[in-house]
Structure formats: C-alpha cells, structure tokens
Design a protein around this motif. Structure first.
Motif, short mmCIF file in Angstrom:
data_model
loop_
_atom_site.label_atom_id
_atom_site.label_comp_id
_atom_site.label_asym_id
_atom_site.label_seq_id
_atom_site.Cartn_x
_atom_site.Cartn_y
_atom_site.Cartn_z
N CYS A 99 -6.26 -1.30 -1.62
CA CYS A 99 -6.24 -1.41 -0.16
C CYS A 99 -7.64 -1.08 0.36
O CYS A 99 -8.13 0.02 0.13
CB CYS A 99 -5.22 -0.45 0.44
SG CYS A 99 -5.26 -0.45 2.25
N HIS B 205 -7.43 2.15 2.68
CA HIS B 205 -7.05 3.46 2.15
C HIS B 205 -7.60 3.74 0.76
O HIS B 205 -7.43 4.83 0.23
CB HIS B 205 -5.53 3.60 2.15
CG HIS B 205 -4.94 3.49 3.53
ND1 HIS B 205 -4.22 2.40 3.96
CD2 HIS B 205 -5.03 4.33 4.59
CE1 HIS B 205 -3.86 2.58 5.22
NE2 HIS B 205 -4.33 3.73 5.64
N CYS C 213 0.73 1.40 6.57
CA CYS C 213 -0.54 0.69 6.39
C CYS C 213 -0.49 -0.62 7.17
O CYS C 213 0.41 -1.43 6.98
CB CYS C 213 -0.80 0.42 4.91
SG CYS C 213 -2.31 -0.53 4.61
N GLU D 236 0.22 4.08 1.23
CA GLU D 236 0.10 4.81 2.50
C GLU D 236 1.18 4.31 3.45
O GLU D 236 1.28 3.09 3.68
CB GLU D 236 -1.26 4.55 3.15
CG GLU D 236 -2.42 5.27 2.53
CD GLU D 236 -2.40 6.77 2.76
OE1 GLU D 236 -2.04 7.20 3.88
OE2 GLU D 236 -2.76 7.50 1.83
N CYS E 3 0.85 -1.18 0.00
CA CYS E 3 0.00 0.00 0.00
C CYS E 3 0.90 1.24 0.00
O CYS E 3 1.87 1.29 0.75
CB CYS E 3 -0.90 0.00 1.23
SG CYS E 3 -1.97 1.44 1.34
ZN LIG Z 1 -3.45 0.71 3.00
#
Ligand SMILES: [Zn+2]
Length: 385
Positions: free
Chosen positions: A227, A230, A188, A185, A183
């Motif tokens: 994901c 997210h 995560c 982010e 991911c």
């Molecule tokens: Zn994520």
C-alpha cells in the motif's frame, strides 16, 4: 467569491481519481499548485490544478478528462493554501480520489509506468531514466505545463513531443491490475473493503466502499505489492472484476468516459434513476431530450462481452463498426438486447452515441467545457497574451 471558489473546487473534484481505467495522466499536486507563473497569483493555488486539467482536456480533445494526483502529505497542512483548499484536499484524500503519501519518492513515475500514462511535470528525472526508459524513448510521455495564451499549454520535455501521449500498461502493471488487493490498515481509502473505517463518511466513489475494479495500482517494494499510503504488504483478494471503458459522444465530442464492470450493469439515459447511472440530459437539445428516455439503454459485461439492452420508450440503433451510413444502422427496439461488437456503437438518438472509448474519438471541431467555468475572473488573473 468564497462560494464561487468552492463551486470550482467541486468541479475539479470530479476530475481527480485513482481509477486505473479512467485516469488519463499522472501529476504531483504539490508541484502543480506552485506554478505561480501560470497566473501570477498566490504562491500556491488549487485552481492551477483545474487550469492544467483544462489544458489536458484541450490536448486530448475530450471533455471531463480525469487525472491521477499523487499528493505529499505535507500538502494537507500547507500554509500557502487557503483553509478551504486544505479541507478540500483532505476530503479527496479521505475518499481515495487522490493518493496521499508520506514520501512520494518516484511514485508518480511508478504509476505512469504501471498504467502507461503520460506525466505532467516540469521535473527532468535525470537519475531515473535507466529505470523508466520510456521517459526518453517515448515522445509525449512527459510533458511540462507552462503558461500560454488563455491558460497553460504543454511543451516538449525529457523525451520530446509536446502533446501528452499514453503508452501501454507495463507487464507488471497488467499483472497487478488483474488482482484485487486488501490493505491491513482499517479504512484504507485506496485498498479498503476489509477495514472498519469509512462508514457514514465514506463516499461511494472511494473510501472503504470503492469497487475493487477501481482500485489504484499497488506500489511494488522489493517485488512485493504494497500500500503506497501505509507501506503495508497488501493481501491478494482474488481476481479483479473485468472492466470495459465506454465513452459517451454527443454532437461529435466525447463528453465523458465510464467504467462498465462485471459487478453491475450501467444504465445511460436522459436522467437515469439507477445508482451509478450515466446522465446525458445536460448535453442534449430539446428534441433529443424528448426522444431519449430517463433510462434509455442498459449495459452489462458478461464473459467479456458488452451486452446492450434498449430499456427506452422509443428505441435506439446500433452503428456497426461506427459506420455513419444510414443503411448500416441496425434498429434496436425497446427491450431488445444485442452484443456490442468491438467497434460498434449504440446510438440513442442521431448524434448521441456510446461505444468503447478507444473506438470513439472526438470527430468534430472541439470546444471543451472548462472545469474552471465557474471561476470568478479575479481568481484567474491569466496573463494577457
Ligand atoms: Zn493502505
């Protein structure tokens, strides 16, 4: 009282995971904790999750079963939960033990579809039966937890069948779970590894340090692995390490499952010192405890074969094809290795066996250990039969 509740919640924590190899059913936490009719208690209670997990354990005749919980983000600040309960759910979320979503939508069914798991719910999914035909075609894929004498029981629901039954991973699920995902982010909890998050607060079982072999199934949005937390497109991190699920059976009862991956060996014994070791001591009688070494057997997964090595003082034995006939038992001397055949199990001591999970059913009258064992009776308030 507060302290005891905390202990119960800690016990329940060991029963929630997003590991596709270990989860045995999917549920929606926000739904389960509001089954007020189960105990007649508060509007929302995290203890109900423990009661439903116990019910699943009884049905599957296996100890330590784990569930995949989808959690609506609003639950993290739900005023019907105690502050302690909210804190616990947040910790599970941070550690990737549960999947927290802004809008769960039909994610619970997607997970069930990809992993082939039964769904524990009272929802009837009228509009989704076309997309997920197994809802009606496979009895037991959806069962509803309802109050019963001595705790929740499951009743037939949507497709019939009152006992939860697993299906197969969907072809899409098998494809997604053959890869590892990243991911974008940072930190995560579900598809971490590349992010800068986690750090000192990341638990080894989840967060940024989780093994790629234990990653949950991505969500598919317009055919793109995404994901679920997210909403970000996931990067392909290469092939996922291969895994085998092994089970520990003591006294005829499956006590727990564990995942063996290509990444690292796993040692099982009375009290292994190695990280990730499988501790058996709590299930052993005095004689077994004397016989079984702290670290007794080591498992490795190499090119799809499970290699078992005796690392004990006293040795062990292989039971080919699970045979309980003494003449068939092949002794495994200390330091000796052997490939564990598909249906073989290794016996560390009479009645203490480890083998592939699907080949090692519970074979004795079953008395499951309750995840709620620590719960004060006041918190339970089970309706009298
Ligand atoms: Zn994520």
């Amino acid at each position: 009282m507060r302290f005891e509740i905390s202990k119960v919640l800690d016990a329940i924590e060991g029963r929630v995971c997003t590991d596709p190899s270990l989860a045995r059913a999917v549920l929606d936490l926000a739904e389960i904790i509001r089954y007020q009719d189960i105990d007649g208690g508060r509007p929302a209670s995290l203890l109900r999750l423990g009661m439903v997990i116990d019910a699943l354990s009884r049905e599957l005749e296996e100890d330590s079963v784990q569930v995949y919980a989808v959690v609506h983000r609003a639950l993290l600040s739900d005023a019907d939960l105690t502050s302690n309960e909210r804190m616990v759910v947040r910790r599970w979320a941070d550690d990737g033990l549960v999947e927290v979503l802004d809008n769960p939508g039909d994610r619970m069914l997607e997970v069930a579809d990809l992993l082939g798991l039964p769904v524990l719910t009272r929802v009837r999914f009228d509009g989704l039966r076309g997309r997920f035909p197994w809802l009606v075609e496979q009895p037991g894929r959806v069962v509803a937890p309802v109050p019963g004498a001595g705790g929740p029981v499951f009743i037939a629901h949507v497709g019939g069948g009152h006992a939860p039954v697993a299906g197969k991973r969907s072809p899409t699920g098998a494809k997604l779970l053959a890869r590892q995902w990243r991911c974008p982010e940072s930190g995560c909890a579900l598809f971490g590894g590349g992010g800068a998050g986690g750090g000192a607060f990341a638990d080894l079982a989840g967060g940024a340090d989780r093994s790629p072999a234990a990653q949950p199934p991505p969500s598919l949005r317009n055919g793109v692995p995404t994901c679920p937390r997210h909403g970000a497109r996931l990067g392909d991190g290469g092939p996922r390490p291969r895994t085998e699920v092994l089970a520990v059976r003591v006294g005829g009862l499956v006590r727990r499952r564990f995942v063996l991956s290509e990444e690292q060996p796993v040692v099982a014994g009375r009290a292994p010192e190695q990280e990730g070791g499988i501790m058996l001591g709590q299930w052993l009688n005095d004689e077994a405890r004397r016989w079984i070494s702290r670290g007794h057997v080591r498992f490795e997964l190499r090119v799809g074969e499970v290699i078992v090595t005796d690392v004990s003082t006293n040795g062990s034995g292989i039971r080919p094809a699970g045979s309980m006939n003494e003449a068939d038992r092949i002794p495994l001397a200390p330091q000796q290795s052997r490939v564990l055949g598909e249906n073989d199990m290794i016996e560390l001591y009479p009645g203490v066996q480890i083998g592939r999970a699907e080949e090692l059913p519970t074979g004795a009258p079953f008395t499951p250990t309750s995840v709620m064992a620590e719960a004060p009776t006041m918190a339970m308030r089970l309706p009298r039969p």
